[in-house]
Design a protein around this motif. Sequence first.
Motif, mmCIF file in Angstrom:
data_model
loop_
_atom_site.group_PDB
_atom_site.id
_atom_site.type_symbol
_atom_site.label_atom_id
_atom_site.label_comp_id
_atom_site.label_asym_id
_atom_site.label_seq_id
_atom_site.Cartn_x
_atom_site.Cartn_y
_atom_site.Cartn_z
ATOM 1 N N LEU A 85 47.229 45.385 -29.954
ATOM 2 C CA LEU A 85 47.071 45.909 -28.596
ATOM 3 C C LEU A 85 48.424 46.180 -27.943
ATOM 4 C CD1 LEU A 85 44.064 43.869 -27.159
ATOM 5 C CD2 LEU A 85 44.160 46.310 -27.643
ATOM 6 N N LEU A 86 49.361 45.260 -28.115
ATOM 7 C CA LEU A 86 50.691 45.462 -27.537
ATOM 8 C C LEU A 86 51.392 46.623 -28.225
ATOM 9 C CD1 LEU A 86 52.821 44.589 -25.557
ATOM 10 C CD2 LEU A 86 53.536 42.801 -27.155
ATOM 11 N N LEU A 88 49.834 48.992 -18.671
ATOM 12 C CA LEU A 88 48.856 47.913 -18.486
ATOM 13 C C LEU A 88 48.154 47.990 -17.144
ATOM 14 C CD1 LEU A 88 50.804 44.867 -19.997
ATOM 15 C CD2 LEU A 88 49.073 46.303 -21.091
ATOM 16 N N ARG A 97 44.041 43.587 -20.509
ATOM 17 C CA ARG A 97 45.366 43.028 -20.237
ATOM 18 C C ARG A 97 45.433 41.567 -20.686
ATOM 19 N NH1 ARG A 97 44.498 45.729 -15.221
ATOM 20 N NH2 ARG A 97 44.142 43.731 -14.157
ATOM 21 N N THR A 124 45.605 41.418 -24.473
ATOM 22 C CA THR A 124 46.929 41.824 -24.954
ATOM 23 C C THR A 124 47.922 40.667 -24.857
ATOM 24 O OG1 THR A 124 46.541 44.113 -24.260
ATOM 25 C CG2 THR A 124 48.829 43.448 -24.626
#
Length: 622
Positions: free
Chosen positions: A253-254, A319, A327, A330
Motif C-alpha cells: 500500500l505504501l 493519503l 490510511r 497503510t
Amino acid sequence: MRDKDEASAMRKVFWALWTLVLLLKLAVAAKLPLFVDEAFYWQEGRHPAAAYSDLPGLTAWLARLGVELGGNHTLALRAPFLLIAALVPWLLARIAAREFGERSGWLAGCYGLLLPLSGTLGVLALPDAMMALATLLCLDAGARLLREVDARSAVELAAGLALGALSHYRFIAVIGVGFVALMLLPEGRRALRDVRVIIAVAIGASAWAPLVAWNMDNADAGLRFQLVERHPWSFHVDGLWFVAIQALLVTPLLFAALALAGWRGARDPSPVTRYLALLGSLVVLGFFVLGFFADTERVSFHWPLPGFLALLPLLPMVLARWPGWARGLTAGLAGATLLAMLGYYVAVSMPELRARSAGEKWYPSNFAGWDELARKVRARQQTMPAGTRIVADNFKVGAELGFALDDPRIAVLDHPINHKHGRAPQLRLWGLHSAGRADWDGKPVLLVVGVTEVEYKNLLQRYHDLCAMVGPLPPPQTINIDHGRQRFALFAFDGKPREGACTTPAMAWIDTPAAGSKIGREFQVGGWAFKDGVGLQRVEVMLDGRVVAQAEYGGELPGVREYWKLADGGRSSDPQHPKVGFTAKVALDAEPAGRHWLGLRLHGRDGSVEDWAEQPIEVGRR
C-alpha cells in the motif's frame, strides 16, 4: 484552530514514534552480531586513509570515531550511524512542513520512521545512513533554491554533496538525477546559473578528490569493481524479483501511495512538488531498470531508498484522499514490516533461534558464528608457541576475528571472495595479503579457514589451492556453528616444513536419508566420504551430536572420484578410491519424535577426527 490541533497531535505522534523506534534500534544494535561489512569498515577505520578500495573514507572514519569514544564494542561502532539515522526522519519532517504545512510535515516524518528501509537505518554501521542524510540535505537545498538562491541554501547544498561523495559511489545517482530534475524546471535552470550554486557544486565535486586519487594510484581498481566487475551488464529477468522485493519491503500500500505521489507530483503546477516527484521517481525507476542488468548476488534492496525519501513529503497529499481504513492499513502494514525486520535482527542475535534456521535458505551466515570462532581461536592459540601468528583464508574471517581480538593486522590469504567483494586491493595496500608459507619465515601459524565461504562443489579445489599456498594441511580442528551451516577449520602449523602430497580435510555426503525427510525409528544411512592424501579409517553416524552407529566403510563408488575434478586436470587423491562408500543401520530408542540432526564423525588415517555438517530429519513416533 483545528489545523493547529491536528498538527500538534501529529507532532506528539511523531516524537513518540521517533523515541520508540530509536530505543528499539539501540536494543537491537547492542545485541546483533557484527555483519561482515561492518567488520571490514572497522578494519578500514583502524587504517586511516582518505579513501579505500570499496568506498570513500567517511564510513570508516565514523566507525573509528565510535570505537574510540565507546570502546571496541558493536554498539559503540554503530552509535554514530544510529545518531545520523535519527536525524533523517526529523529533517524529512522539516522539509515537508515548510513546503506543505506542519501537519503534513509530521505525517511525512512518521512515515520516514515507518518505511522499513529508512526505519532500520543505523542498526548496522553501513554507508546508507549518511547517504540518506546527504540526500535530504541536497533535497532541502534544491527545494529552497527553486524559490530563491541564497547563501544558506548554497552552503546546505555543498554540505549534502560533500557528505554524499564521502559516503559511497552510489551517491552519483542522486547527483545525476538531481541535476536532471533541476534542468527540467525553469526555476532550476535559473538556480544552476547562479555563481553561489556553481561554487557549492564545485565544493561537492572536490569531495570526490580522495576517491579519484585512490583510483588513479591503483589502476582504477575501485571504479572497475563498482562499475564493471561486480555487474554482469547483460539483461536478466531477476530484475523482476528486485521490483517485487521493493514492493514487499516498502509494503504494497505504501509503495502504491508513493508511486501515485510521484505520478501526480510530476504534473503539479508547483515547481517544488514537481522537483521532489521527478527526483524521487527517476531515482527509483533508474534503480529498477538497473536491477535487470546489475549484480544480483549481493544485497541491493536498499539502493532505491534515496528516491523513496524524496517522495515521502508528497505522501500526505495522496493519503488525504484515501478513506480512513486505507490510511490505517497503510500505516499498520508499514509498522508491522518494520517490526518484522527488527525482529529478524533479534532472531539473528539469538543462537538458539538462529540454529533452528540452519536448514533454511534465509540462514544469516554473515552474522553467524563469529563470537564462537573467536573463542575457539583464543583457546587454540594458547596451546601453541608464543608468537604464533593468526592468518585468515579470506577477508571476512580476517575482519571479524580482527574486531573480536582487537587486532586489525590479521593477514589474509588470496581467496575468490576477496576479489568478488572488491577487498583484495585494499588488503595488499595494507600489507595484509599473505602468499602463504613463503612469507611465514618458518614461524608457527594458526590458519583459520572459512569452509562454508566456498560452494561445496568448489571446496575440494579450494583445499588443493590452500595446499599450493601453505603445503599439506595438518589435521584440522573443525568448528560447526548452527549444525555446520557455518563451518570453520583451524590448522596449526608449527613452523616446520610439511612435505608430501596434498592432505586435505575430509569431504562427505549423506545420500540417504535426504535432508528434511521423514523417517521411522529404524532407518538406513548411506553416502560417501573421503580424505585426500591419506584416506579415512572409519565413519561414525551421529544424531544430535552423539554417535548412534558405526558405519561399514569401503563400498565401491567409482563415480565419486570422477565427479571431483581439479583445475589442473587431476582428481581426488584419496588412496582408497573407489572404495569410499558407507552404509549404516540406525535404531533409535529413547529419542522423542520430531526434528533431529543427522551427522557424521570422520576418522582420518592421519589421526584427524572431523565432525561433518548435520542435516535435519523428522523422526516419527513409535
